[in-house]
Design an enzyme around this catalytic site. Structure first.
Site, PDB file in Angstrom:
ATOM      1  N   GLU A  13       0.758  -1.155  -0.211  1.00 12.14           N
ATOM      2  CA  GLU A  13      -0.169  -0.129  -0.292  1.00 12.14           C
ATOM      3  C   GLU A  13       0.867   1.002   0.234  1.00 12.14           C
ATOM      4  O   GLU A  13       2.063   1.472   0.774  1.00 12.14           O
ATOM      5  CB  GLU A  13      -1.460   0.092   0.967  1.00 12.14           C
ATOM      6  CG  GLU A  13      -2.048   1.112   1.373  1.00 12.14           C
ATOM      7  CD  GLU A  13      -2.754   0.938   2.636  1.00 12.14           C
ATOM      8  OE1 GLU A  13      -3.536   0.178   2.625  1.00 12.14           O
ATOM      9  OE2 GLU A  13      -2.980   1.797   3.658  1.00 12.14           O
ATOM     10  N   THR A  44      -3.895   5.172  -1.634  1.00 15.20           N
ATOM     11  CA  THR A  44      -4.907   4.838  -0.835  1.00 15.20           C
ATOM     12  C   THR A  44      -5.446   6.528  -1.444  1.00 15.20           C
ATOM     13  O   THR A  44      -5.251   7.354  -2.028  1.00 15.20           O
ATOM     14  CB  THR A  44      -4.197   5.443   0.755  1.00 15.20           C
ATOM     15  OG1 THR A  44      -3.429   6.378   0.749  1.00 15.20           O
ATOM     16  CG2 THR A  44      -3.955   4.201   0.971  1.00 15.20           C
ATOM     17  N   ARG A 103     -15.506   4.134   3.871  1.00 15.80           N
ATOM     18  CA  ARG A 103     -15.948   5.261   4.532  1.00 15.80           C
ATOM     19  C   ARG A 103     -15.219   6.418   4.403  1.00 15.80           C
ATOM     20  O   ARG A 103     -15.870   7.039   4.174  1.00 15.80           O
ATOM     21  CB  ARG A 103     -17.354   5.151   5.370  1.00 15.80           C
ATOM     22  CG  ARG A 103     -18.344   6.277   5.574  1.00 15.80           C
ATOM     23  CD  ARG A 103     -18.397   6.331   6.937  1.00 15.80           C
ATOM     24  NE  ARG A 103     -17.590   6.366   7.693  1.00 15.80           N
ATOM     25  CZ  ARG A 103     -16.957   6.284   9.048  1.00 15.80           C
ATOM     26  NH1 ARG A 103     -18.426   6.186  10.039  1.00 15.80           N
ATOM     27  NH2 ARG A 103     -16.371   6.429  10.025  1.00 15.80           N
ATOM     28  N   ASP A 105     -13.073   8.487   7.193  1.00  7.84           N
ATOM     29  CA  ASP A 105     -12.958   8.560   9.125  1.00  7.84           C
ATOM     30  C   ASP A 105     -13.640  11.206   8.899  1.00  7.84           C
ATOM     31  O   ASP A 105     -14.259  11.057   9.758  1.00  7.84           O
ATOM     32  CB  ASP A 105     -11.839   9.112   9.124  1.00  7.84           C
ATOM     33  CG  ASP A 105     -11.478   7.964  10.090  1.00  7.84           C
ATOM     34  OD1 ASP A 105     -12.237   6.954  10.899  1.00  7.84           O
ATOM     35  OD2 ASP A 105     -10.181   7.575   9.820  1.00  7.84           O
ATOM     36  N   HIS A 143     -13.802  -1.521  15.094  1.00  7.88           N
ATOM     37  CA  HIS A 143     -14.096  -0.707  14.265  1.00  7.88           C
ATOM     38  C   HIS A 143     -14.020   0.299  15.949  1.00  7.88           C
ATOM     39  O   HIS A 143     -14.566   0.296  16.404  1.00  7.88           O
ATOM     40  CB  HIS A 143     -14.709  -0.128  13.383  1.00  7.88           C
ATOM     41  CG  HIS A 143     -14.699   1.107  12.908  1.00  7.88           C
ATOM     42  ND1 HIS A 143     -15.358   2.724  13.341  1.00  7.88           N
ATOM     43  CD2 HIS A 143     -13.910   2.013  12.184  1.00  7.88           C
ATOM     44  CE1 HIS A 143     -15.286   3.883  12.073  1.00  7.88           C
ATOM     45  NE2 HIS A 143     -14.073   3.534  11.417  1.00  7.88           N
ATOM     46  N   ASP A 152     -20.545  -4.801  14.948  1.00  5.55           N
ATOM     47  CA  ASP A 152     -19.338  -4.532  13.527  1.00  5.55           C
ATOM     48  C   ASP A 152     -18.792  -5.627  12.877  1.00  5.55           C
ATOM     49  O   ASP A 152     -18.849  -5.212  11.972  1.00  5.55           O
ATOM     50  CB  ASP A 152     -18.158  -4.343  14.466  1.00  5.55           C
ATOM     51  CG  ASP A 152     -16.949  -3.770  13.797  1.00  5.55           C
ATOM     52  OD1 ASP A 152     -17.502  -2.366  12.682  1.00  5.55           O
ATOM     53  OD2 ASP A 152     -15.946  -3.501  14.172  1.00  5.55           O
ATOM     54  N   GLN A 170      -7.764  -4.186   9.688  1.00  5.39           N
ATOM     55  CA  GLN A 170      -6.593  -2.989  10.059  1.00  5.39           C
ATOM     56  C   GLN A 170      -5.209  -3.132  10.429  1.00  5.39           C
ATOM     57  O   GLN A 170      -5.603  -4.741  10.614  1.00  5.39           O
ATOM     58  CB  GLN A 170      -7.036  -2.959  11.632  1.00  5.39           C
ATOM     59  CG  GLN A 170      -6.865  -1.455  12.341  1.00  5.39           C
ATOM     60  CD  GLN A 170      -6.317   0.228  11.802  1.00  5.39           C
ATOM     61  OE1 GLN A 170      -5.308   0.697  10.420  1.00  5.39           O
ATOM     62  NE2 GLN A 170      -7.404   1.114  11.352  1.00  5.39           N
TER      63      GLN A 170
HETATM   64  P1  FAD Z   1     -17.097   1.632   7.216  1.00  2.00           P
HETATM   65  O1  FAD Z   1     -17.479   0.000   6.673  1.00  2.00           O
HETATM   66  O2  FAD Z   1     -18.672   2.456   6.615  1.00  2.00           O
HETATM   67  O3  FAD Z   1     -17.847   1.488   8.913  1.00  2.00           O
HETATM   68  C1  FAD Z   1     -17.699   2.765   9.747  1.00  2.00           C
HETATM   69  C2  FAD Z   1     -18.677   2.547  11.343  1.00  2.00           C
HETATM   70  O4  FAD Z   1     -19.543   2.617  11.037  1.00  2.00           O
HETATM   71  C3  FAD Z   1     -18.282   0.868  12.302  1.00  2.00           C
HETATM   72  O5  FAD Z   1     -18.163   1.174  13.300  1.00  2.00           O
HETATM   73  C4  FAD Z   1     -19.418   0.170  10.994  1.00  2.00           C
HETATM   74  O6  FAD Z   1     -19.673  -0.740  12.536  1.00  2.00           O
HETATM   75  C5  FAD Z   1     -20.586   1.481  11.226  1.00  2.00           C
HETATM   76  N1  FAD Z   1     -21.635   1.256  10.530  1.00  2.00           N
HETATM   77  C6  FAD Z   1     -21.620   1.379   9.938  1.00  2.00           C
HETATM   78  N2  FAD Z   1     -22.522   0.850   8.542  1.00  2.00           N
HETATM   79  C7  FAD Z   1     -23.092   0.173   9.650  1.00  2.00           C
HETATM   80  C8  FAD Z   1     -24.521  -0.178   9.943  1.00  2.00           C
HETATM   81  N3  FAD Z   1     -25.695  -0.024   8.822  1.00  2.00           N
HETATM   82  N4  FAD Z   1     -25.008  -0.861  10.889  1.00  2.00           N
HETATM   83  C9  FAD Z   1     -23.798  -1.111  12.055  1.00  2.00           C
HETATM   84  N5  FAD Z   1     -23.694  -0.070  11.414  1.00  2.00           N
HETATM   85  C10 FAD Z   1     -22.773   1.145  11.310  1.00  2.00           C
HETATM   86  N6  FAD Z   1      -9.494   6.484   5.234  1.00  2.00           N
HETATM   87  C11 FAD Z   1      -8.897   7.032   4.559  1.00  2.00           C
HETATM   88  O7  FAD Z   1      -9.404   8.009   4.341  1.00  2.00           O
HETATM   89  N7  FAD Z   1      -8.365   7.004   3.332  1.00  2.00           N
HETATM   90  C12 FAD Z   1      -7.726   5.872   2.745  1.00  2.00           C
HETATM   91  O8  FAD Z   1      -7.031   4.610   1.698  1.00  2.00           O
HETATM   92  C13 FAD Z   1      -7.887   4.834   3.890  1.00  2.00           C
HETATM   93  N8  FAD Z   1      -7.987   2.951   3.155  1.00  2.00           N
HETATM   94  C14 FAD Z   1      -7.772   1.702   4.247  1.00  2.00           C
HETATM   95  C15 FAD Z   1      -7.713   0.777   4.604  1.00  2.00           C
HETATM   96  C16 FAD Z   1      -7.818  -0.032   5.035  1.00  2.00           C
HETATM   97  C17 FAD Z   1      -7.134  -2.037   4.588  1.00  2.00           C
HETATM   98  C18 FAD Z   1      -8.185   0.346   6.433  1.00  2.00           C
HETATM   99  C19 FAD Z   1      -8.752  -1.099   7.986  1.00  2.00           C
HETATM  100  C20 FAD Z   1      -8.140   1.065   6.957  1.00  2.00           C
HETATM  101  C21 FAD Z   1      -8.382   2.493   5.284  1.00  2.00           C
HETATM  102  N9  FAD Z   1      -8.910   3.755   5.735  1.00  2.00           N
HETATM  103  C22 FAD Z   1      -8.566   4.633   5.028  1.00  2.00           C
HETATM  104  C23 FAD Z   1      -9.344   3.960   7.473  1.00  2.00           C
HETATM  105  C24 FAD Z   1     -10.851   4.187   7.106  1.00  2.00           C
HETATM  106  O9  FAD Z   1     -11.492   4.737   6.335  1.00  2.00           O
HETATM  107  C25 FAD Z   1     -11.122   4.530   8.781  1.00  2.00           C
HETATM  108  O10 FAD Z   1     -11.488   3.228   9.240  1.00  2.00           O
HETATM  109  C26 FAD Z   1     -12.550   4.968   8.672  1.00  2.00           C
HETATM  110  O11 FAD Z   1     -13.189   5.350  10.156  1.00  2.00           O
HETATM  111  C27 FAD Z   1     -13.894   3.836   8.610  1.00  2.00           C
HETATM  112  O12 FAD Z   1     -14.117   3.187   7.081  1.00  2.00           O
HETATM  113  P2  FAD Z   1     -14.792   2.071   6.857  1.00  2.00           P
HETATM  114  O13 FAD Z   1     -14.861   1.823   5.889  1.00  2.00           O
HETATM  115  O14 FAD Z   1     -14.276   0.823   7.613  1.00  2.00           O
HETATM  116  O15 FAD Z   1     -16.567   2.579   7.536  1.00  2.00           O
END
Ligand code: FAD
Length: 277
Positions: A13, A44, A103, A105, A143, A152, A170
């Site tokens: 990455e 990213t 999604r 942060d 998360h 989660d 993560q």
């Molecule tokens: P989501 O999967 O949408 O989840 C977010 C939170 O909402 C979780 O706590 C989930 O449990 C909760 N949630 C959402 N919908 C529901 C529902 N319907 N019911 C119940 N709970 C729900 N960040 C960047 O800015 N750019 C990047 O390029 C980037 N790359 C990453 C790559 C990896 C491999 C990882 C692990 C993280 C990366 N991140 C990146 C960080 C990530 O954007 C953050 O961790 C962010 O806070 C959550 O993104 P997500 O896609 O996991 O969110």
């Protein structure tokens, strides 16, 4: 995706540089890492800059230095639906066939015009593209915003069931947490590959800040090792290699054979890790 137990699948990455001045010898970095035959590289988006242009430039730069697939991270929080879909269409045009759907942060400015979470994004992408690989993020220690571990896990299953092919974790240092996570997912009937996210730690103080922010635990044994060498950066670089080799080996023992290295745009440490496996 194939999983060959004797030879792990690896991926690397990168993050977009903030300015062209930082690019320096990055082409060499890609070429060095390319010799390890990664399954893909990824770039990213959004963490340091919300505009897509710096990610685009980085994707192009990586594509120019490898024939391996380049995956684009796409975050919903800073792109409304139309802008996001246009960007993905453009990425598709330039040969990108793998999206890491997130999604992000920075959710304060999200409106109804944004996909609200990664599951919505995965469903929208899968509806439009049957021939792309989609990865999502998974959190072995849950998360930071999740209401409970079970919520989660259920949500991660929803993301995968919405059309994702695999999950990238993560970063983690506690293999027991990863073991539980793997078993919990298996109990939920999830059989899609877990790609273990490996963060080599060359700056322990900085990592502690990240771990605190992401709610990732740091085992005492690891703390003691790093504390023993203090601010000695050469010794920390050596620990980054030995600690990561141990982590990869302990993870392999759990039956996980896909590794995604958070390599911080540098080749040296990751090269030493892979050569030491
Ligand atoms: P989501 O999967 O949408 O989840 C977010 C939170 O909402 C979780 O706590 C989930 O449990 C909760 N949630 C959402 N919908 C529901 C529902 N319907 N019911 C119940 N709970 C729900 N960040 C960047 O800015 N750019 C990047 O390029 C980037 N790359 C990453 C790559 C990896 C491999 C990882 C692990 C993280 C990366 N991140 C990146 C960080 C990530 O954007 C953050 O961790 C962010 O806070 C959550 O993104 P997500 O896609 O996991 O969110």
């Amino acid at each position: 995706m194939t999983t060959n137990q004797s030879k792990p699948n690896i991926s690397f990455e990168f993050f977009p540089f903030k300015s062209d001045k930082e690019i320096g010898t990055f082409a060499d970095t890609v070429q060095i890492l390319n010799t390890f035959e990664p399954r893909f590289f990824s770039v990213t988006h959004g963490a340091f800059a919300s505009s897509t242009s710096r990610s685009d430039e980085m994707i192009t730069l990586v594509q120019q230095n490898t024939t391996k697939p380049v995956a684009a991270h796409v975050t919903t929080c800073n792109l409304d639906k139309t802008t996001l879909l246009n960007w993905v269409a453009q990425l598709y045009q330039q040969g990108v066939r793998h999206i890491v759907a997130l999604r992000g942060d920075n959710k304060a400015k999200m409106t109804a015009e944004h996909y609200q979470n990664a599951a919505e994004l995965v469903a929208a992408l899968r509806e439009r593209y049957s021939d792309i690989e989609i990865s999502v993020a998974g959190y072995p220690e849950m998360h930071k915003e999740a209401k409970s571990k079970q919520a989660d896990l259920d949500y991660l299953k929803l993301k995968l069931d919405s059309g994702a092919d695999n999950l990238i974790t993560q970063f983690y240092f506690d293999t027991n947490a990863l073991y539980e996570f793997k078993n919990d997912l298996a109990r939920l009937g999830v059989d899609k590959p877990i790609i273990a996210g490996i963060l080599p730690v060359g700056n322990f103080t900085k990592m502690l800040e990240m771990a605190e922010y992401c709610k990732v635990s740091v085992p005492d044994a690891m703390r003691k090792r790093y504390e023993a060498v203090g601010e000695d950066s050469k010794a920390q670089a050596e620990l980054a290699v030995t600690t990561s080799i141990e982590l990869v080996n302990n993870t392999s023992a759990l039956g996980i054979h896909d590794f995604h290295f958070y390599c911080m745009n540098k080749a040296k440490t990751v090269k030493a890790i892979i050569e030491g496996l």
